[in-house]
Scaffold this active site. Structure first.
Site, PDB file in Angstrom:
ATOM      1  N   ASP A  54      19.949 -11.509  17.633  1.00 17.13           N
ATOM      2  CA  ASP A  54      19.396 -12.823  17.268  1.00 17.13           C
ATOM      3  C   ASP A  54      18.093 -13.034  18.053  1.00 17.13           C
ATOM      4  OD1 ASP A  54      19.462 -16.014  16.965  1.00 17.13           O
ATOM      5  OD2 ASP A  54      20.867 -15.180  15.506  1.00 17.13           O
TER       6      ASP A  54
ATOM      7  N   ASP B 298      14.823 -17.235  10.385  1.00 16.97           N
ATOM      8  CA  ASP B 298      14.965 -18.625  10.795  1.00 16.97           C
ATOM      9  C   ASP B 298      13.751 -19.434  10.325  1.00 16.97           C
ATOM     10  OD1 ASP B 298      16.132 -20.780  12.055  1.00 16.97           O
ATOM     11  OD2 ASP B 298      16.540 -19.694  13.912  1.00 16.97           O
TER      12      ASP B 298
ATOM     13  N   ASP C 272      23.688 -25.794  13.653  1.00 14.02           N
ATOM     14  CA  ASP C 272      24.145 -24.654  14.458  1.00 14.02           C
ATOM     15  C   ASP C 272      25.541 -24.936  14.993  1.00 14.02           C
ATOM     16  OD1 ASP C 272      21.616 -23.686  14.128  1.00 14.02           O
ATOM     17  OD2 ASP C 272      21.136 -23.609  16.266  1.00 14.02           O
TER      18      ASP C 272
HETATM   19  C1  GLA Z   1      18.264 -21.582  15.343  1.00 17.29           C
HETATM   20  C2  GLA Z   1      19.343 -20.915  14.499  1.00 17.29           C
HETATM   21  C3  GLA Z   1      20.401 -20.318  15.408  1.00 17.29           C
HETATM   22  C4  GLA Z   1      19.762 -19.316  16.363  1.00 17.29           C
HETATM   23  C5  GLA Z   1      18.649 -19.993  17.143  1.00 17.29           C
HETATM   24  C6  GLA Z   1      17.853 -18.995  17.964  1.00 17.29           C
HETATM   25  O1  GLA Z   1      18.724 -22.703  16.003  1.00 17.29           O
HETATM   26  O2  GLA Z   1      19.926 -21.830  13.606  1.00 17.29           O
HETATM   27  O3  GLA Z   1      21.403 -19.696  14.629  1.00 17.29           O
HETATM   28  O4  GLA Z   1      19.274 -18.229  15.634  1.00 17.29           O
HETATM   29  O5  GLA Z   1      17.733 -20.667  16.276  1.00 17.29           O
HETATM   30  O6  GLA Z   1      16.816 -19.581  18.675  1.00 17.29           O
END
Ligand code: GLA
Length: 440
Positions: A82, A160, A221
């Site tokens: 990620d 994202d 999230d």
């Molecule tokens: C966003 C996404 C999360 C993660 C963060 C990383 O909030 O929704 O799933 O990937 O960014 O910074």
């Protein structure tokens, strides 16, 4: 073929056509794997915390454990990086580059490592100037970045949407999907497109999202708490009529990661997350430290019966069919099929907090299970079989506070029919077709 060449020729002149879909044939059932974010966040302090920082070491370790601890054997296959893998600057040639102090061998070497284990490799970027954590985004370098990912043999890209204008996403997400396609490498495309638009008060164009993305986030999230899991469950229940029709083989709603095995969920709540995620045909992306997970949580993540519900080939997302006094019933049509009837997975959820299990008694008929030949019913967490029950049978389950009971009710196929007939369901036409197989 000639037509394809003409289309590509036009593309070169006017840019990617809006109608060119992803259509990469991937994730006909929801993707399963491990994703770093919820558990490991943006810990870049490898000096003081070498075992938990976002680094080559962490991903290699998790990939090893996905195989050695039996997760890959039950279907988990993607190892997904990620945010916070990047260097703060692009390389001299404009290419994205990892922070080499944490990924000393580069991303291709990590991808090769994951592939050697028989797994697939996922990466994170952002359709904006920066990722959410402030690393370089892809805006201005879409084609180069797609090529870079292909050159690293990436199998899955989560894109994202921080630091971009949600209005631009209707063009930007398809455009990056087009460049992914153009590399010739098949990559799962996970989009955050709708959630940013919903936050901005824009109604997402789901027909375009379905066409261009393999999965997409609709909502907040997930965090390490039962309250967070409940809020996701409520969102998916309250908005189900709008959300469900968008899901199907190759294109899925993504309610975010499984947080089972971390700090915030009890044993009961963990079973609830697993069961409801399976009912709503969610991607199963674990975000947990596989080095320290307790066996009872591992068993939930590896429950083959619940995973089979999630991975049902029809790919129909389930729905909440009852909600009253803290009791919810969720149901999902699954295989096998017979005539105009589905089999079902049914989850009974107790949202009450009054400390003692609640009884729920209901006939199969009341749940919509009306096949006259009956259903073979089993409890997927207790691994108890109830035998073949007629639609009139009243079943009674005890559901623990913040817990779940999930049943699988398979259409009971009479032997002669199951051999000679095959029923298939066309999710686009919403019709069943029963075919007589040749009788040799
Ligand atoms: C966003 C996404 C999360 C993660 C963060 C990383 O909030 O929704 O799933 O990937 O960014 O910074």
């Amino acid at each position: 073929m000639a037509a394809a060449i003409v289309v590509l020729g036009l593309v070169a002149l006017v840019g990617p056509p809006a109608a060119l879909g992803l259509d990469n044939g991937l994730v006909r059932t929801p993707p399963m794997g491990w994703l770093a974010w919820e558990r490991f966040r943006c810990n870049t302090d490898c000096k003081n915390d070498p075992e938990n920082c976002i680094s080559e070491r962490l991903f290699r370790t998790m990939a090893d454990l996905v195989v050695s601890e039996g997760y890959s054997a039950v279907g988990y296959e993607y190892i997904n990086v990620d945010d916070c893998w990047l260097d703060k600057e692009r390389g001299a040639n404009g290419q994205l580059q990892p922070d080499y102090s944490r990924f000393p061998n580069g991303m291709r070497a990590l991808s090769d490592y994951v592939h050697r284990l028989g797994l697939k490799f996922g990466i994170y970027e952002d359709y904006g100037n920066y990722t959410c954590a402030g690393y370089p985004g892809i805006l201005g370098s879409l084609e180069l970045d797609a090529q870079t990912f292909a050159s690293w043999n990436v199998d899955y890209v989560k894109l994202d949407g921080c630091y971009s204008h949600p209005k631009d996403m209707d063009r930007g997400y398809p455009e990056f999907g087009y460049f992914l396609n153009k590399t010739g490498r098949q990559m799962v495309y996970s989009c955050s497109w709708p959630v940013y638009q919903i936050y901005a008060g824009i109604a997402p164009n789901f027909s375009s999202i379905i066409e261009h993305c393999n999965l997409w986030r609709n909502f907040d999230d997930i965090q390490d708490s039962w309250a967070s899991v409940e809020s996701v469950i409520d969102y998916y229940g309250d908005n189900q009529d709008a959300i469900i029709p968008n899901a199907g083989p190759g294109h899925w709603n993504d309610p975010d990661m499984l947080i089972i095995g971390n700090f915030g969920l009890s044993y009961e709540q963990s079973k609830t997350q697993m069961a409801i995620w399976a009912i709503i045909a969610a991607p199963l992306l674990m975000s947990v430290d596989l080095r320290t997970i307790r066996p009872e949580f591992k068993a939930i993540l590896q429950n083959k019966g619940v995973i089979a519900v999630d991975q049902d080939p029809l790919g129909i997302q389930g729905r909440r069919i009852y909600k009253k006094s803290g009791i919810e019933i969720w149901s999902r049509p699954i295989t096998p099929l017979q005539q105009n009837y589905f089999s079902y997975a049914v989850a009974f959820l107790n949202r009450r907090t009054d400390g003692t299990p609640s009884d729920v008694a209901v006939t199969l008929q009341e749940l919509g299970l009306a096949y006259p030949g009956g259903y073979a019913v089993e409890d997927l967490f207790e691994e108890v079989s109830y035998g073949v029950l007629s639609p009139e049978t009243k079943i009674k389950v005890k559901v623990n506070p913040s817990g779940v009971v999930i049943l699988r009710a398979n259409i009971h196929l009479p032997r002669f029919q199951s051999q000679n007939q095959k029923t298939v369901y066309d999710p686009y036409q919403h019709v069943f077709r029963t075919t007589a197989r040749p009788n040799f």
